[in-house]
Write a protein that holds these residues in place. Structure first.
Motif, PDB file in Angstrom:
ATOM      1  N   ASN A  64       0.827  -1.213   0.000  1.00  0.00           N
ATOM      2  CA  ASN A  64       0.000   0.000   0.000  1.00  0.00           C
ATOM      3  C   ASN A  64       0.860   1.262   0.000  1.00  0.00           C
ATOM      4  O   ASN A  64       0.554   2.234  -0.691  1.00  0.00           O
ATOM      5  CB  ASN A  64      -0.971  -0.016   1.173  1.00  0.00           C
ATOM      6  CG  ASN A  64      -2.059  -1.043   0.995  1.00  0.00           C
ATOM      7  OD1 ASN A  64      -2.391  -1.447  -0.119  1.00  0.00           O
ATOM      8  ND2 ASN A  64      -2.612  -1.518   2.100  1.00  0.00           N
ATOM      9  N   GLU A  65       1.939   1.224   0.748  1.00  0.00           N
ATOM     10  CA  GLU A  65       2.864   2.364   0.774  1.00  0.00           C
ATOM     11  C   GLU A  65       3.522   2.542  -0.596  1.00  0.00           C
ATOM     12  O   GLU A  65       3.578   3.639  -1.138  1.00  0.00           O
ATOM     13  CB  GLU A  65       3.912   2.099   1.854  1.00  0.00           C
ATOM     14  CG  GLU A  65       4.850   3.228   2.118  1.00  0.00           C
ATOM     15  CD  GLU A  65       5.841   2.868   3.223  1.00  0.00           C
ATOM     16  OE1 GLU A  65       7.055   2.911   2.946  1.00  0.00           O
ATOM     17  OE2 GLU A  65       5.398   2.537   4.348  1.00  0.00           O
ATOM     18  N   TYR A  66       4.003   1.439  -1.144  1.00  0.00           N
ATOM     19  CA  TYR A  66       4.633   1.442  -2.465  1.00  0.00           C
ATOM     20  C   TYR A  66       3.669   1.935  -3.539  1.00  0.00           C
ATOM     21  O   TYR A  66       3.994   2.806  -4.347  1.00  0.00           O
ATOM     22  CB  TYR A  66       5.118   0.025  -2.779  1.00  0.00           C
ATOM     23  CG  TYR A  66       5.445  -0.256  -4.228  1.00  0.00           C
ATOM     24  CD1 TYR A  66       6.616   0.215  -4.807  1.00  0.00           C
ATOM     25  CD2 TYR A  66       4.585  -1.022  -5.020  1.00  0.00           C
ATOM     26  CE1 TYR A  66       6.928  -0.056  -6.127  1.00  0.00           C
ATOM     27  CE2 TYR A  66       4.888  -1.300  -6.338  1.00  0.00           C
ATOM     28  CZ  TYR A  66       6.055  -0.812  -6.888  1.00  0.00           C
ATOM     29  OH  TYR A  66       6.353  -1.079  -8.209  1.00  0.00           O
ATOM     30  N   LYS A  69       2.963   5.738  -3.445  1.00  0.00           N
ATOM     31  CA  LYS A  69       4.089   6.511  -3.979  1.00  0.00           C
ATOM     32  C   LYS A  69       4.168   6.374  -5.499  1.00  0.00           C
ATOM     33  O   LYS A  69       4.416   7.348  -6.217  1.00  0.00           O
ATOM     34  CB  LYS A  69       5.397   6.060  -3.339  1.00  0.00           C
ATOM     35  CG  LYS A  69       5.512   6.458  -1.876  1.00  0.00           C
ATOM     36  CD  LYS A  69       6.799   5.962  -1.259  1.00  0.00           C
ATOM     37  CE  LYS A  69       6.893   6.370   0.200  1.00  0.00           C
ATOM     38  NZ  LYS A  69       8.153   5.903   0.822  1.00  0.00           N
ATOM     39  N   TYR A 115      11.808  -0.710  -3.136  1.00  0.00           N
ATOM     40  CA  TYR A 115      10.763  -1.581  -2.601  1.00  0.00           C
ATOM     41  C   TYR A 115      10.996  -3.050  -2.917  1.00  0.00           C
ATOM     42  O   TYR A 115      10.448  -3.917  -2.242  1.00  0.00           O
ATOM     43  CB  TYR A 115       9.373  -1.105  -3.035  1.00  0.00           C
ATOM     44  CG  TYR A 115       8.876  -0.032  -2.100  1.00  0.00           C
ATOM     45  CD1 TYR A 115       8.083  -0.356  -1.002  1.00  0.00           C
ATOM     46  CD2 TYR A 115       9.245   1.296  -2.263  1.00  0.00           C
ATOM     47  CE1 TYR A 115       7.657   0.614  -0.112  1.00  0.00           C
ATOM     48  CE2 TYR A 115       8.824   2.269  -1.375  1.00  0.00           C
ATOM     49  CZ  TYR A 115       8.034   1.922  -0.299  1.00  0.00           C
ATOM     50  OH  TYR A 115       7.617   2.880   0.596  1.00  0.00           O
TER      51      TYR A 115
END
Length: 150
Positions: A64-66, A69, A115
Motif C-alpha cells: 500500500n505504501e509502495y 508513492k 521496494y
C-alpha cells in the motif's frame, strides 16, 4: 484422485475474475468505481500470490505504501506530459520539461529498486515476480474492459 487444492484455487480464481468483470463493467459510471477497481486488484493479487497468514499483513502494509508513492509519481508524469501550456513554450522550456519527465520516471525506477528489497523481506522472489506479472495482467484486463465499453 481429485486434487482439491487445485480445484479450490481454480474456483477462487474464477470467482475473482467474475467479480472483476462485474465490477469493471460498472466502474465508469459509479462514484465508487475506483474503490471497486482497487478491490478487484487486491483480490487478484491475493489469489495469485498465495500469501500465507504471516505474510499477508506485512505484504499489504509495504504494498500500500509502495502503490501510493508509485501512483503519485505516475500522476506527476501525466501532469507534465499533458499540460496544455506546452504548446506555447520555447525550446529550452520544452527541454527542461522533458528532463523533469525523465527525472520523475527515474524516481519510479528508484522506487521499484527500493521496494524490491522491502518486498523480499516479506515474500519470496517467486512471489515478487508473480506480483509484477499480476499487476501487468490486471492493467491489461482493465484497459481491455474499458476499451470494450466505448
Amino acid at each position: 484422485m481429485v486434487n482439491f487444492t487445485a480445484m479450490k484455487h481454480a474456483w477462487i480464481g474464477w470467482m475473482i475474475a467474475l467479480t472483476l468483470t462485474t465490477q469493471l463493467a460498472t466502474a465508469q459510471n459509479d462514484l465508487n468505481g475506483r474503490q471497486k477497481i482497487e478491490s478487484a486488484k487486491i483480490g487478484l493479487i491475493t489469489n495469485r500470490l498465495n500469501l500465507t497468514t504471516d505474510q499477508a499483513p506485512q505484504f499489504w502494509a509495504v504494498y500500500n505504501e509502495y502503490n501510493a508513492k508509485k501512483q503519485e509519481l505516475n500522476r506527476r508524469v501525466r501532469q507534465l506530459t499533458n499540460e496544455p501550456s506546452r504548446t506555447s513554450l520555447n525550446d529550452n522550456q520544452l527541454v527542461n520539461g522533458l528532463r523533469e519527465v525523465n527525472a520523475t520516471k527515474q524516481k519510479l525506477a528508484d522506487l521499484d529498486e527500493e521496494y524490491m528489497g522491502r518486498f523480499l523481506k516479506v515474500i519470496s522472489a517467486q512471489q515478487l515476480a508473480e506480483l509484477y506479472k499480476t499487476e501487468q495482467v490486471f492493467n491489461k484486463m482493465l484497459l481491455n474492459k474499458l476499451n470494450s465499453q466505448d
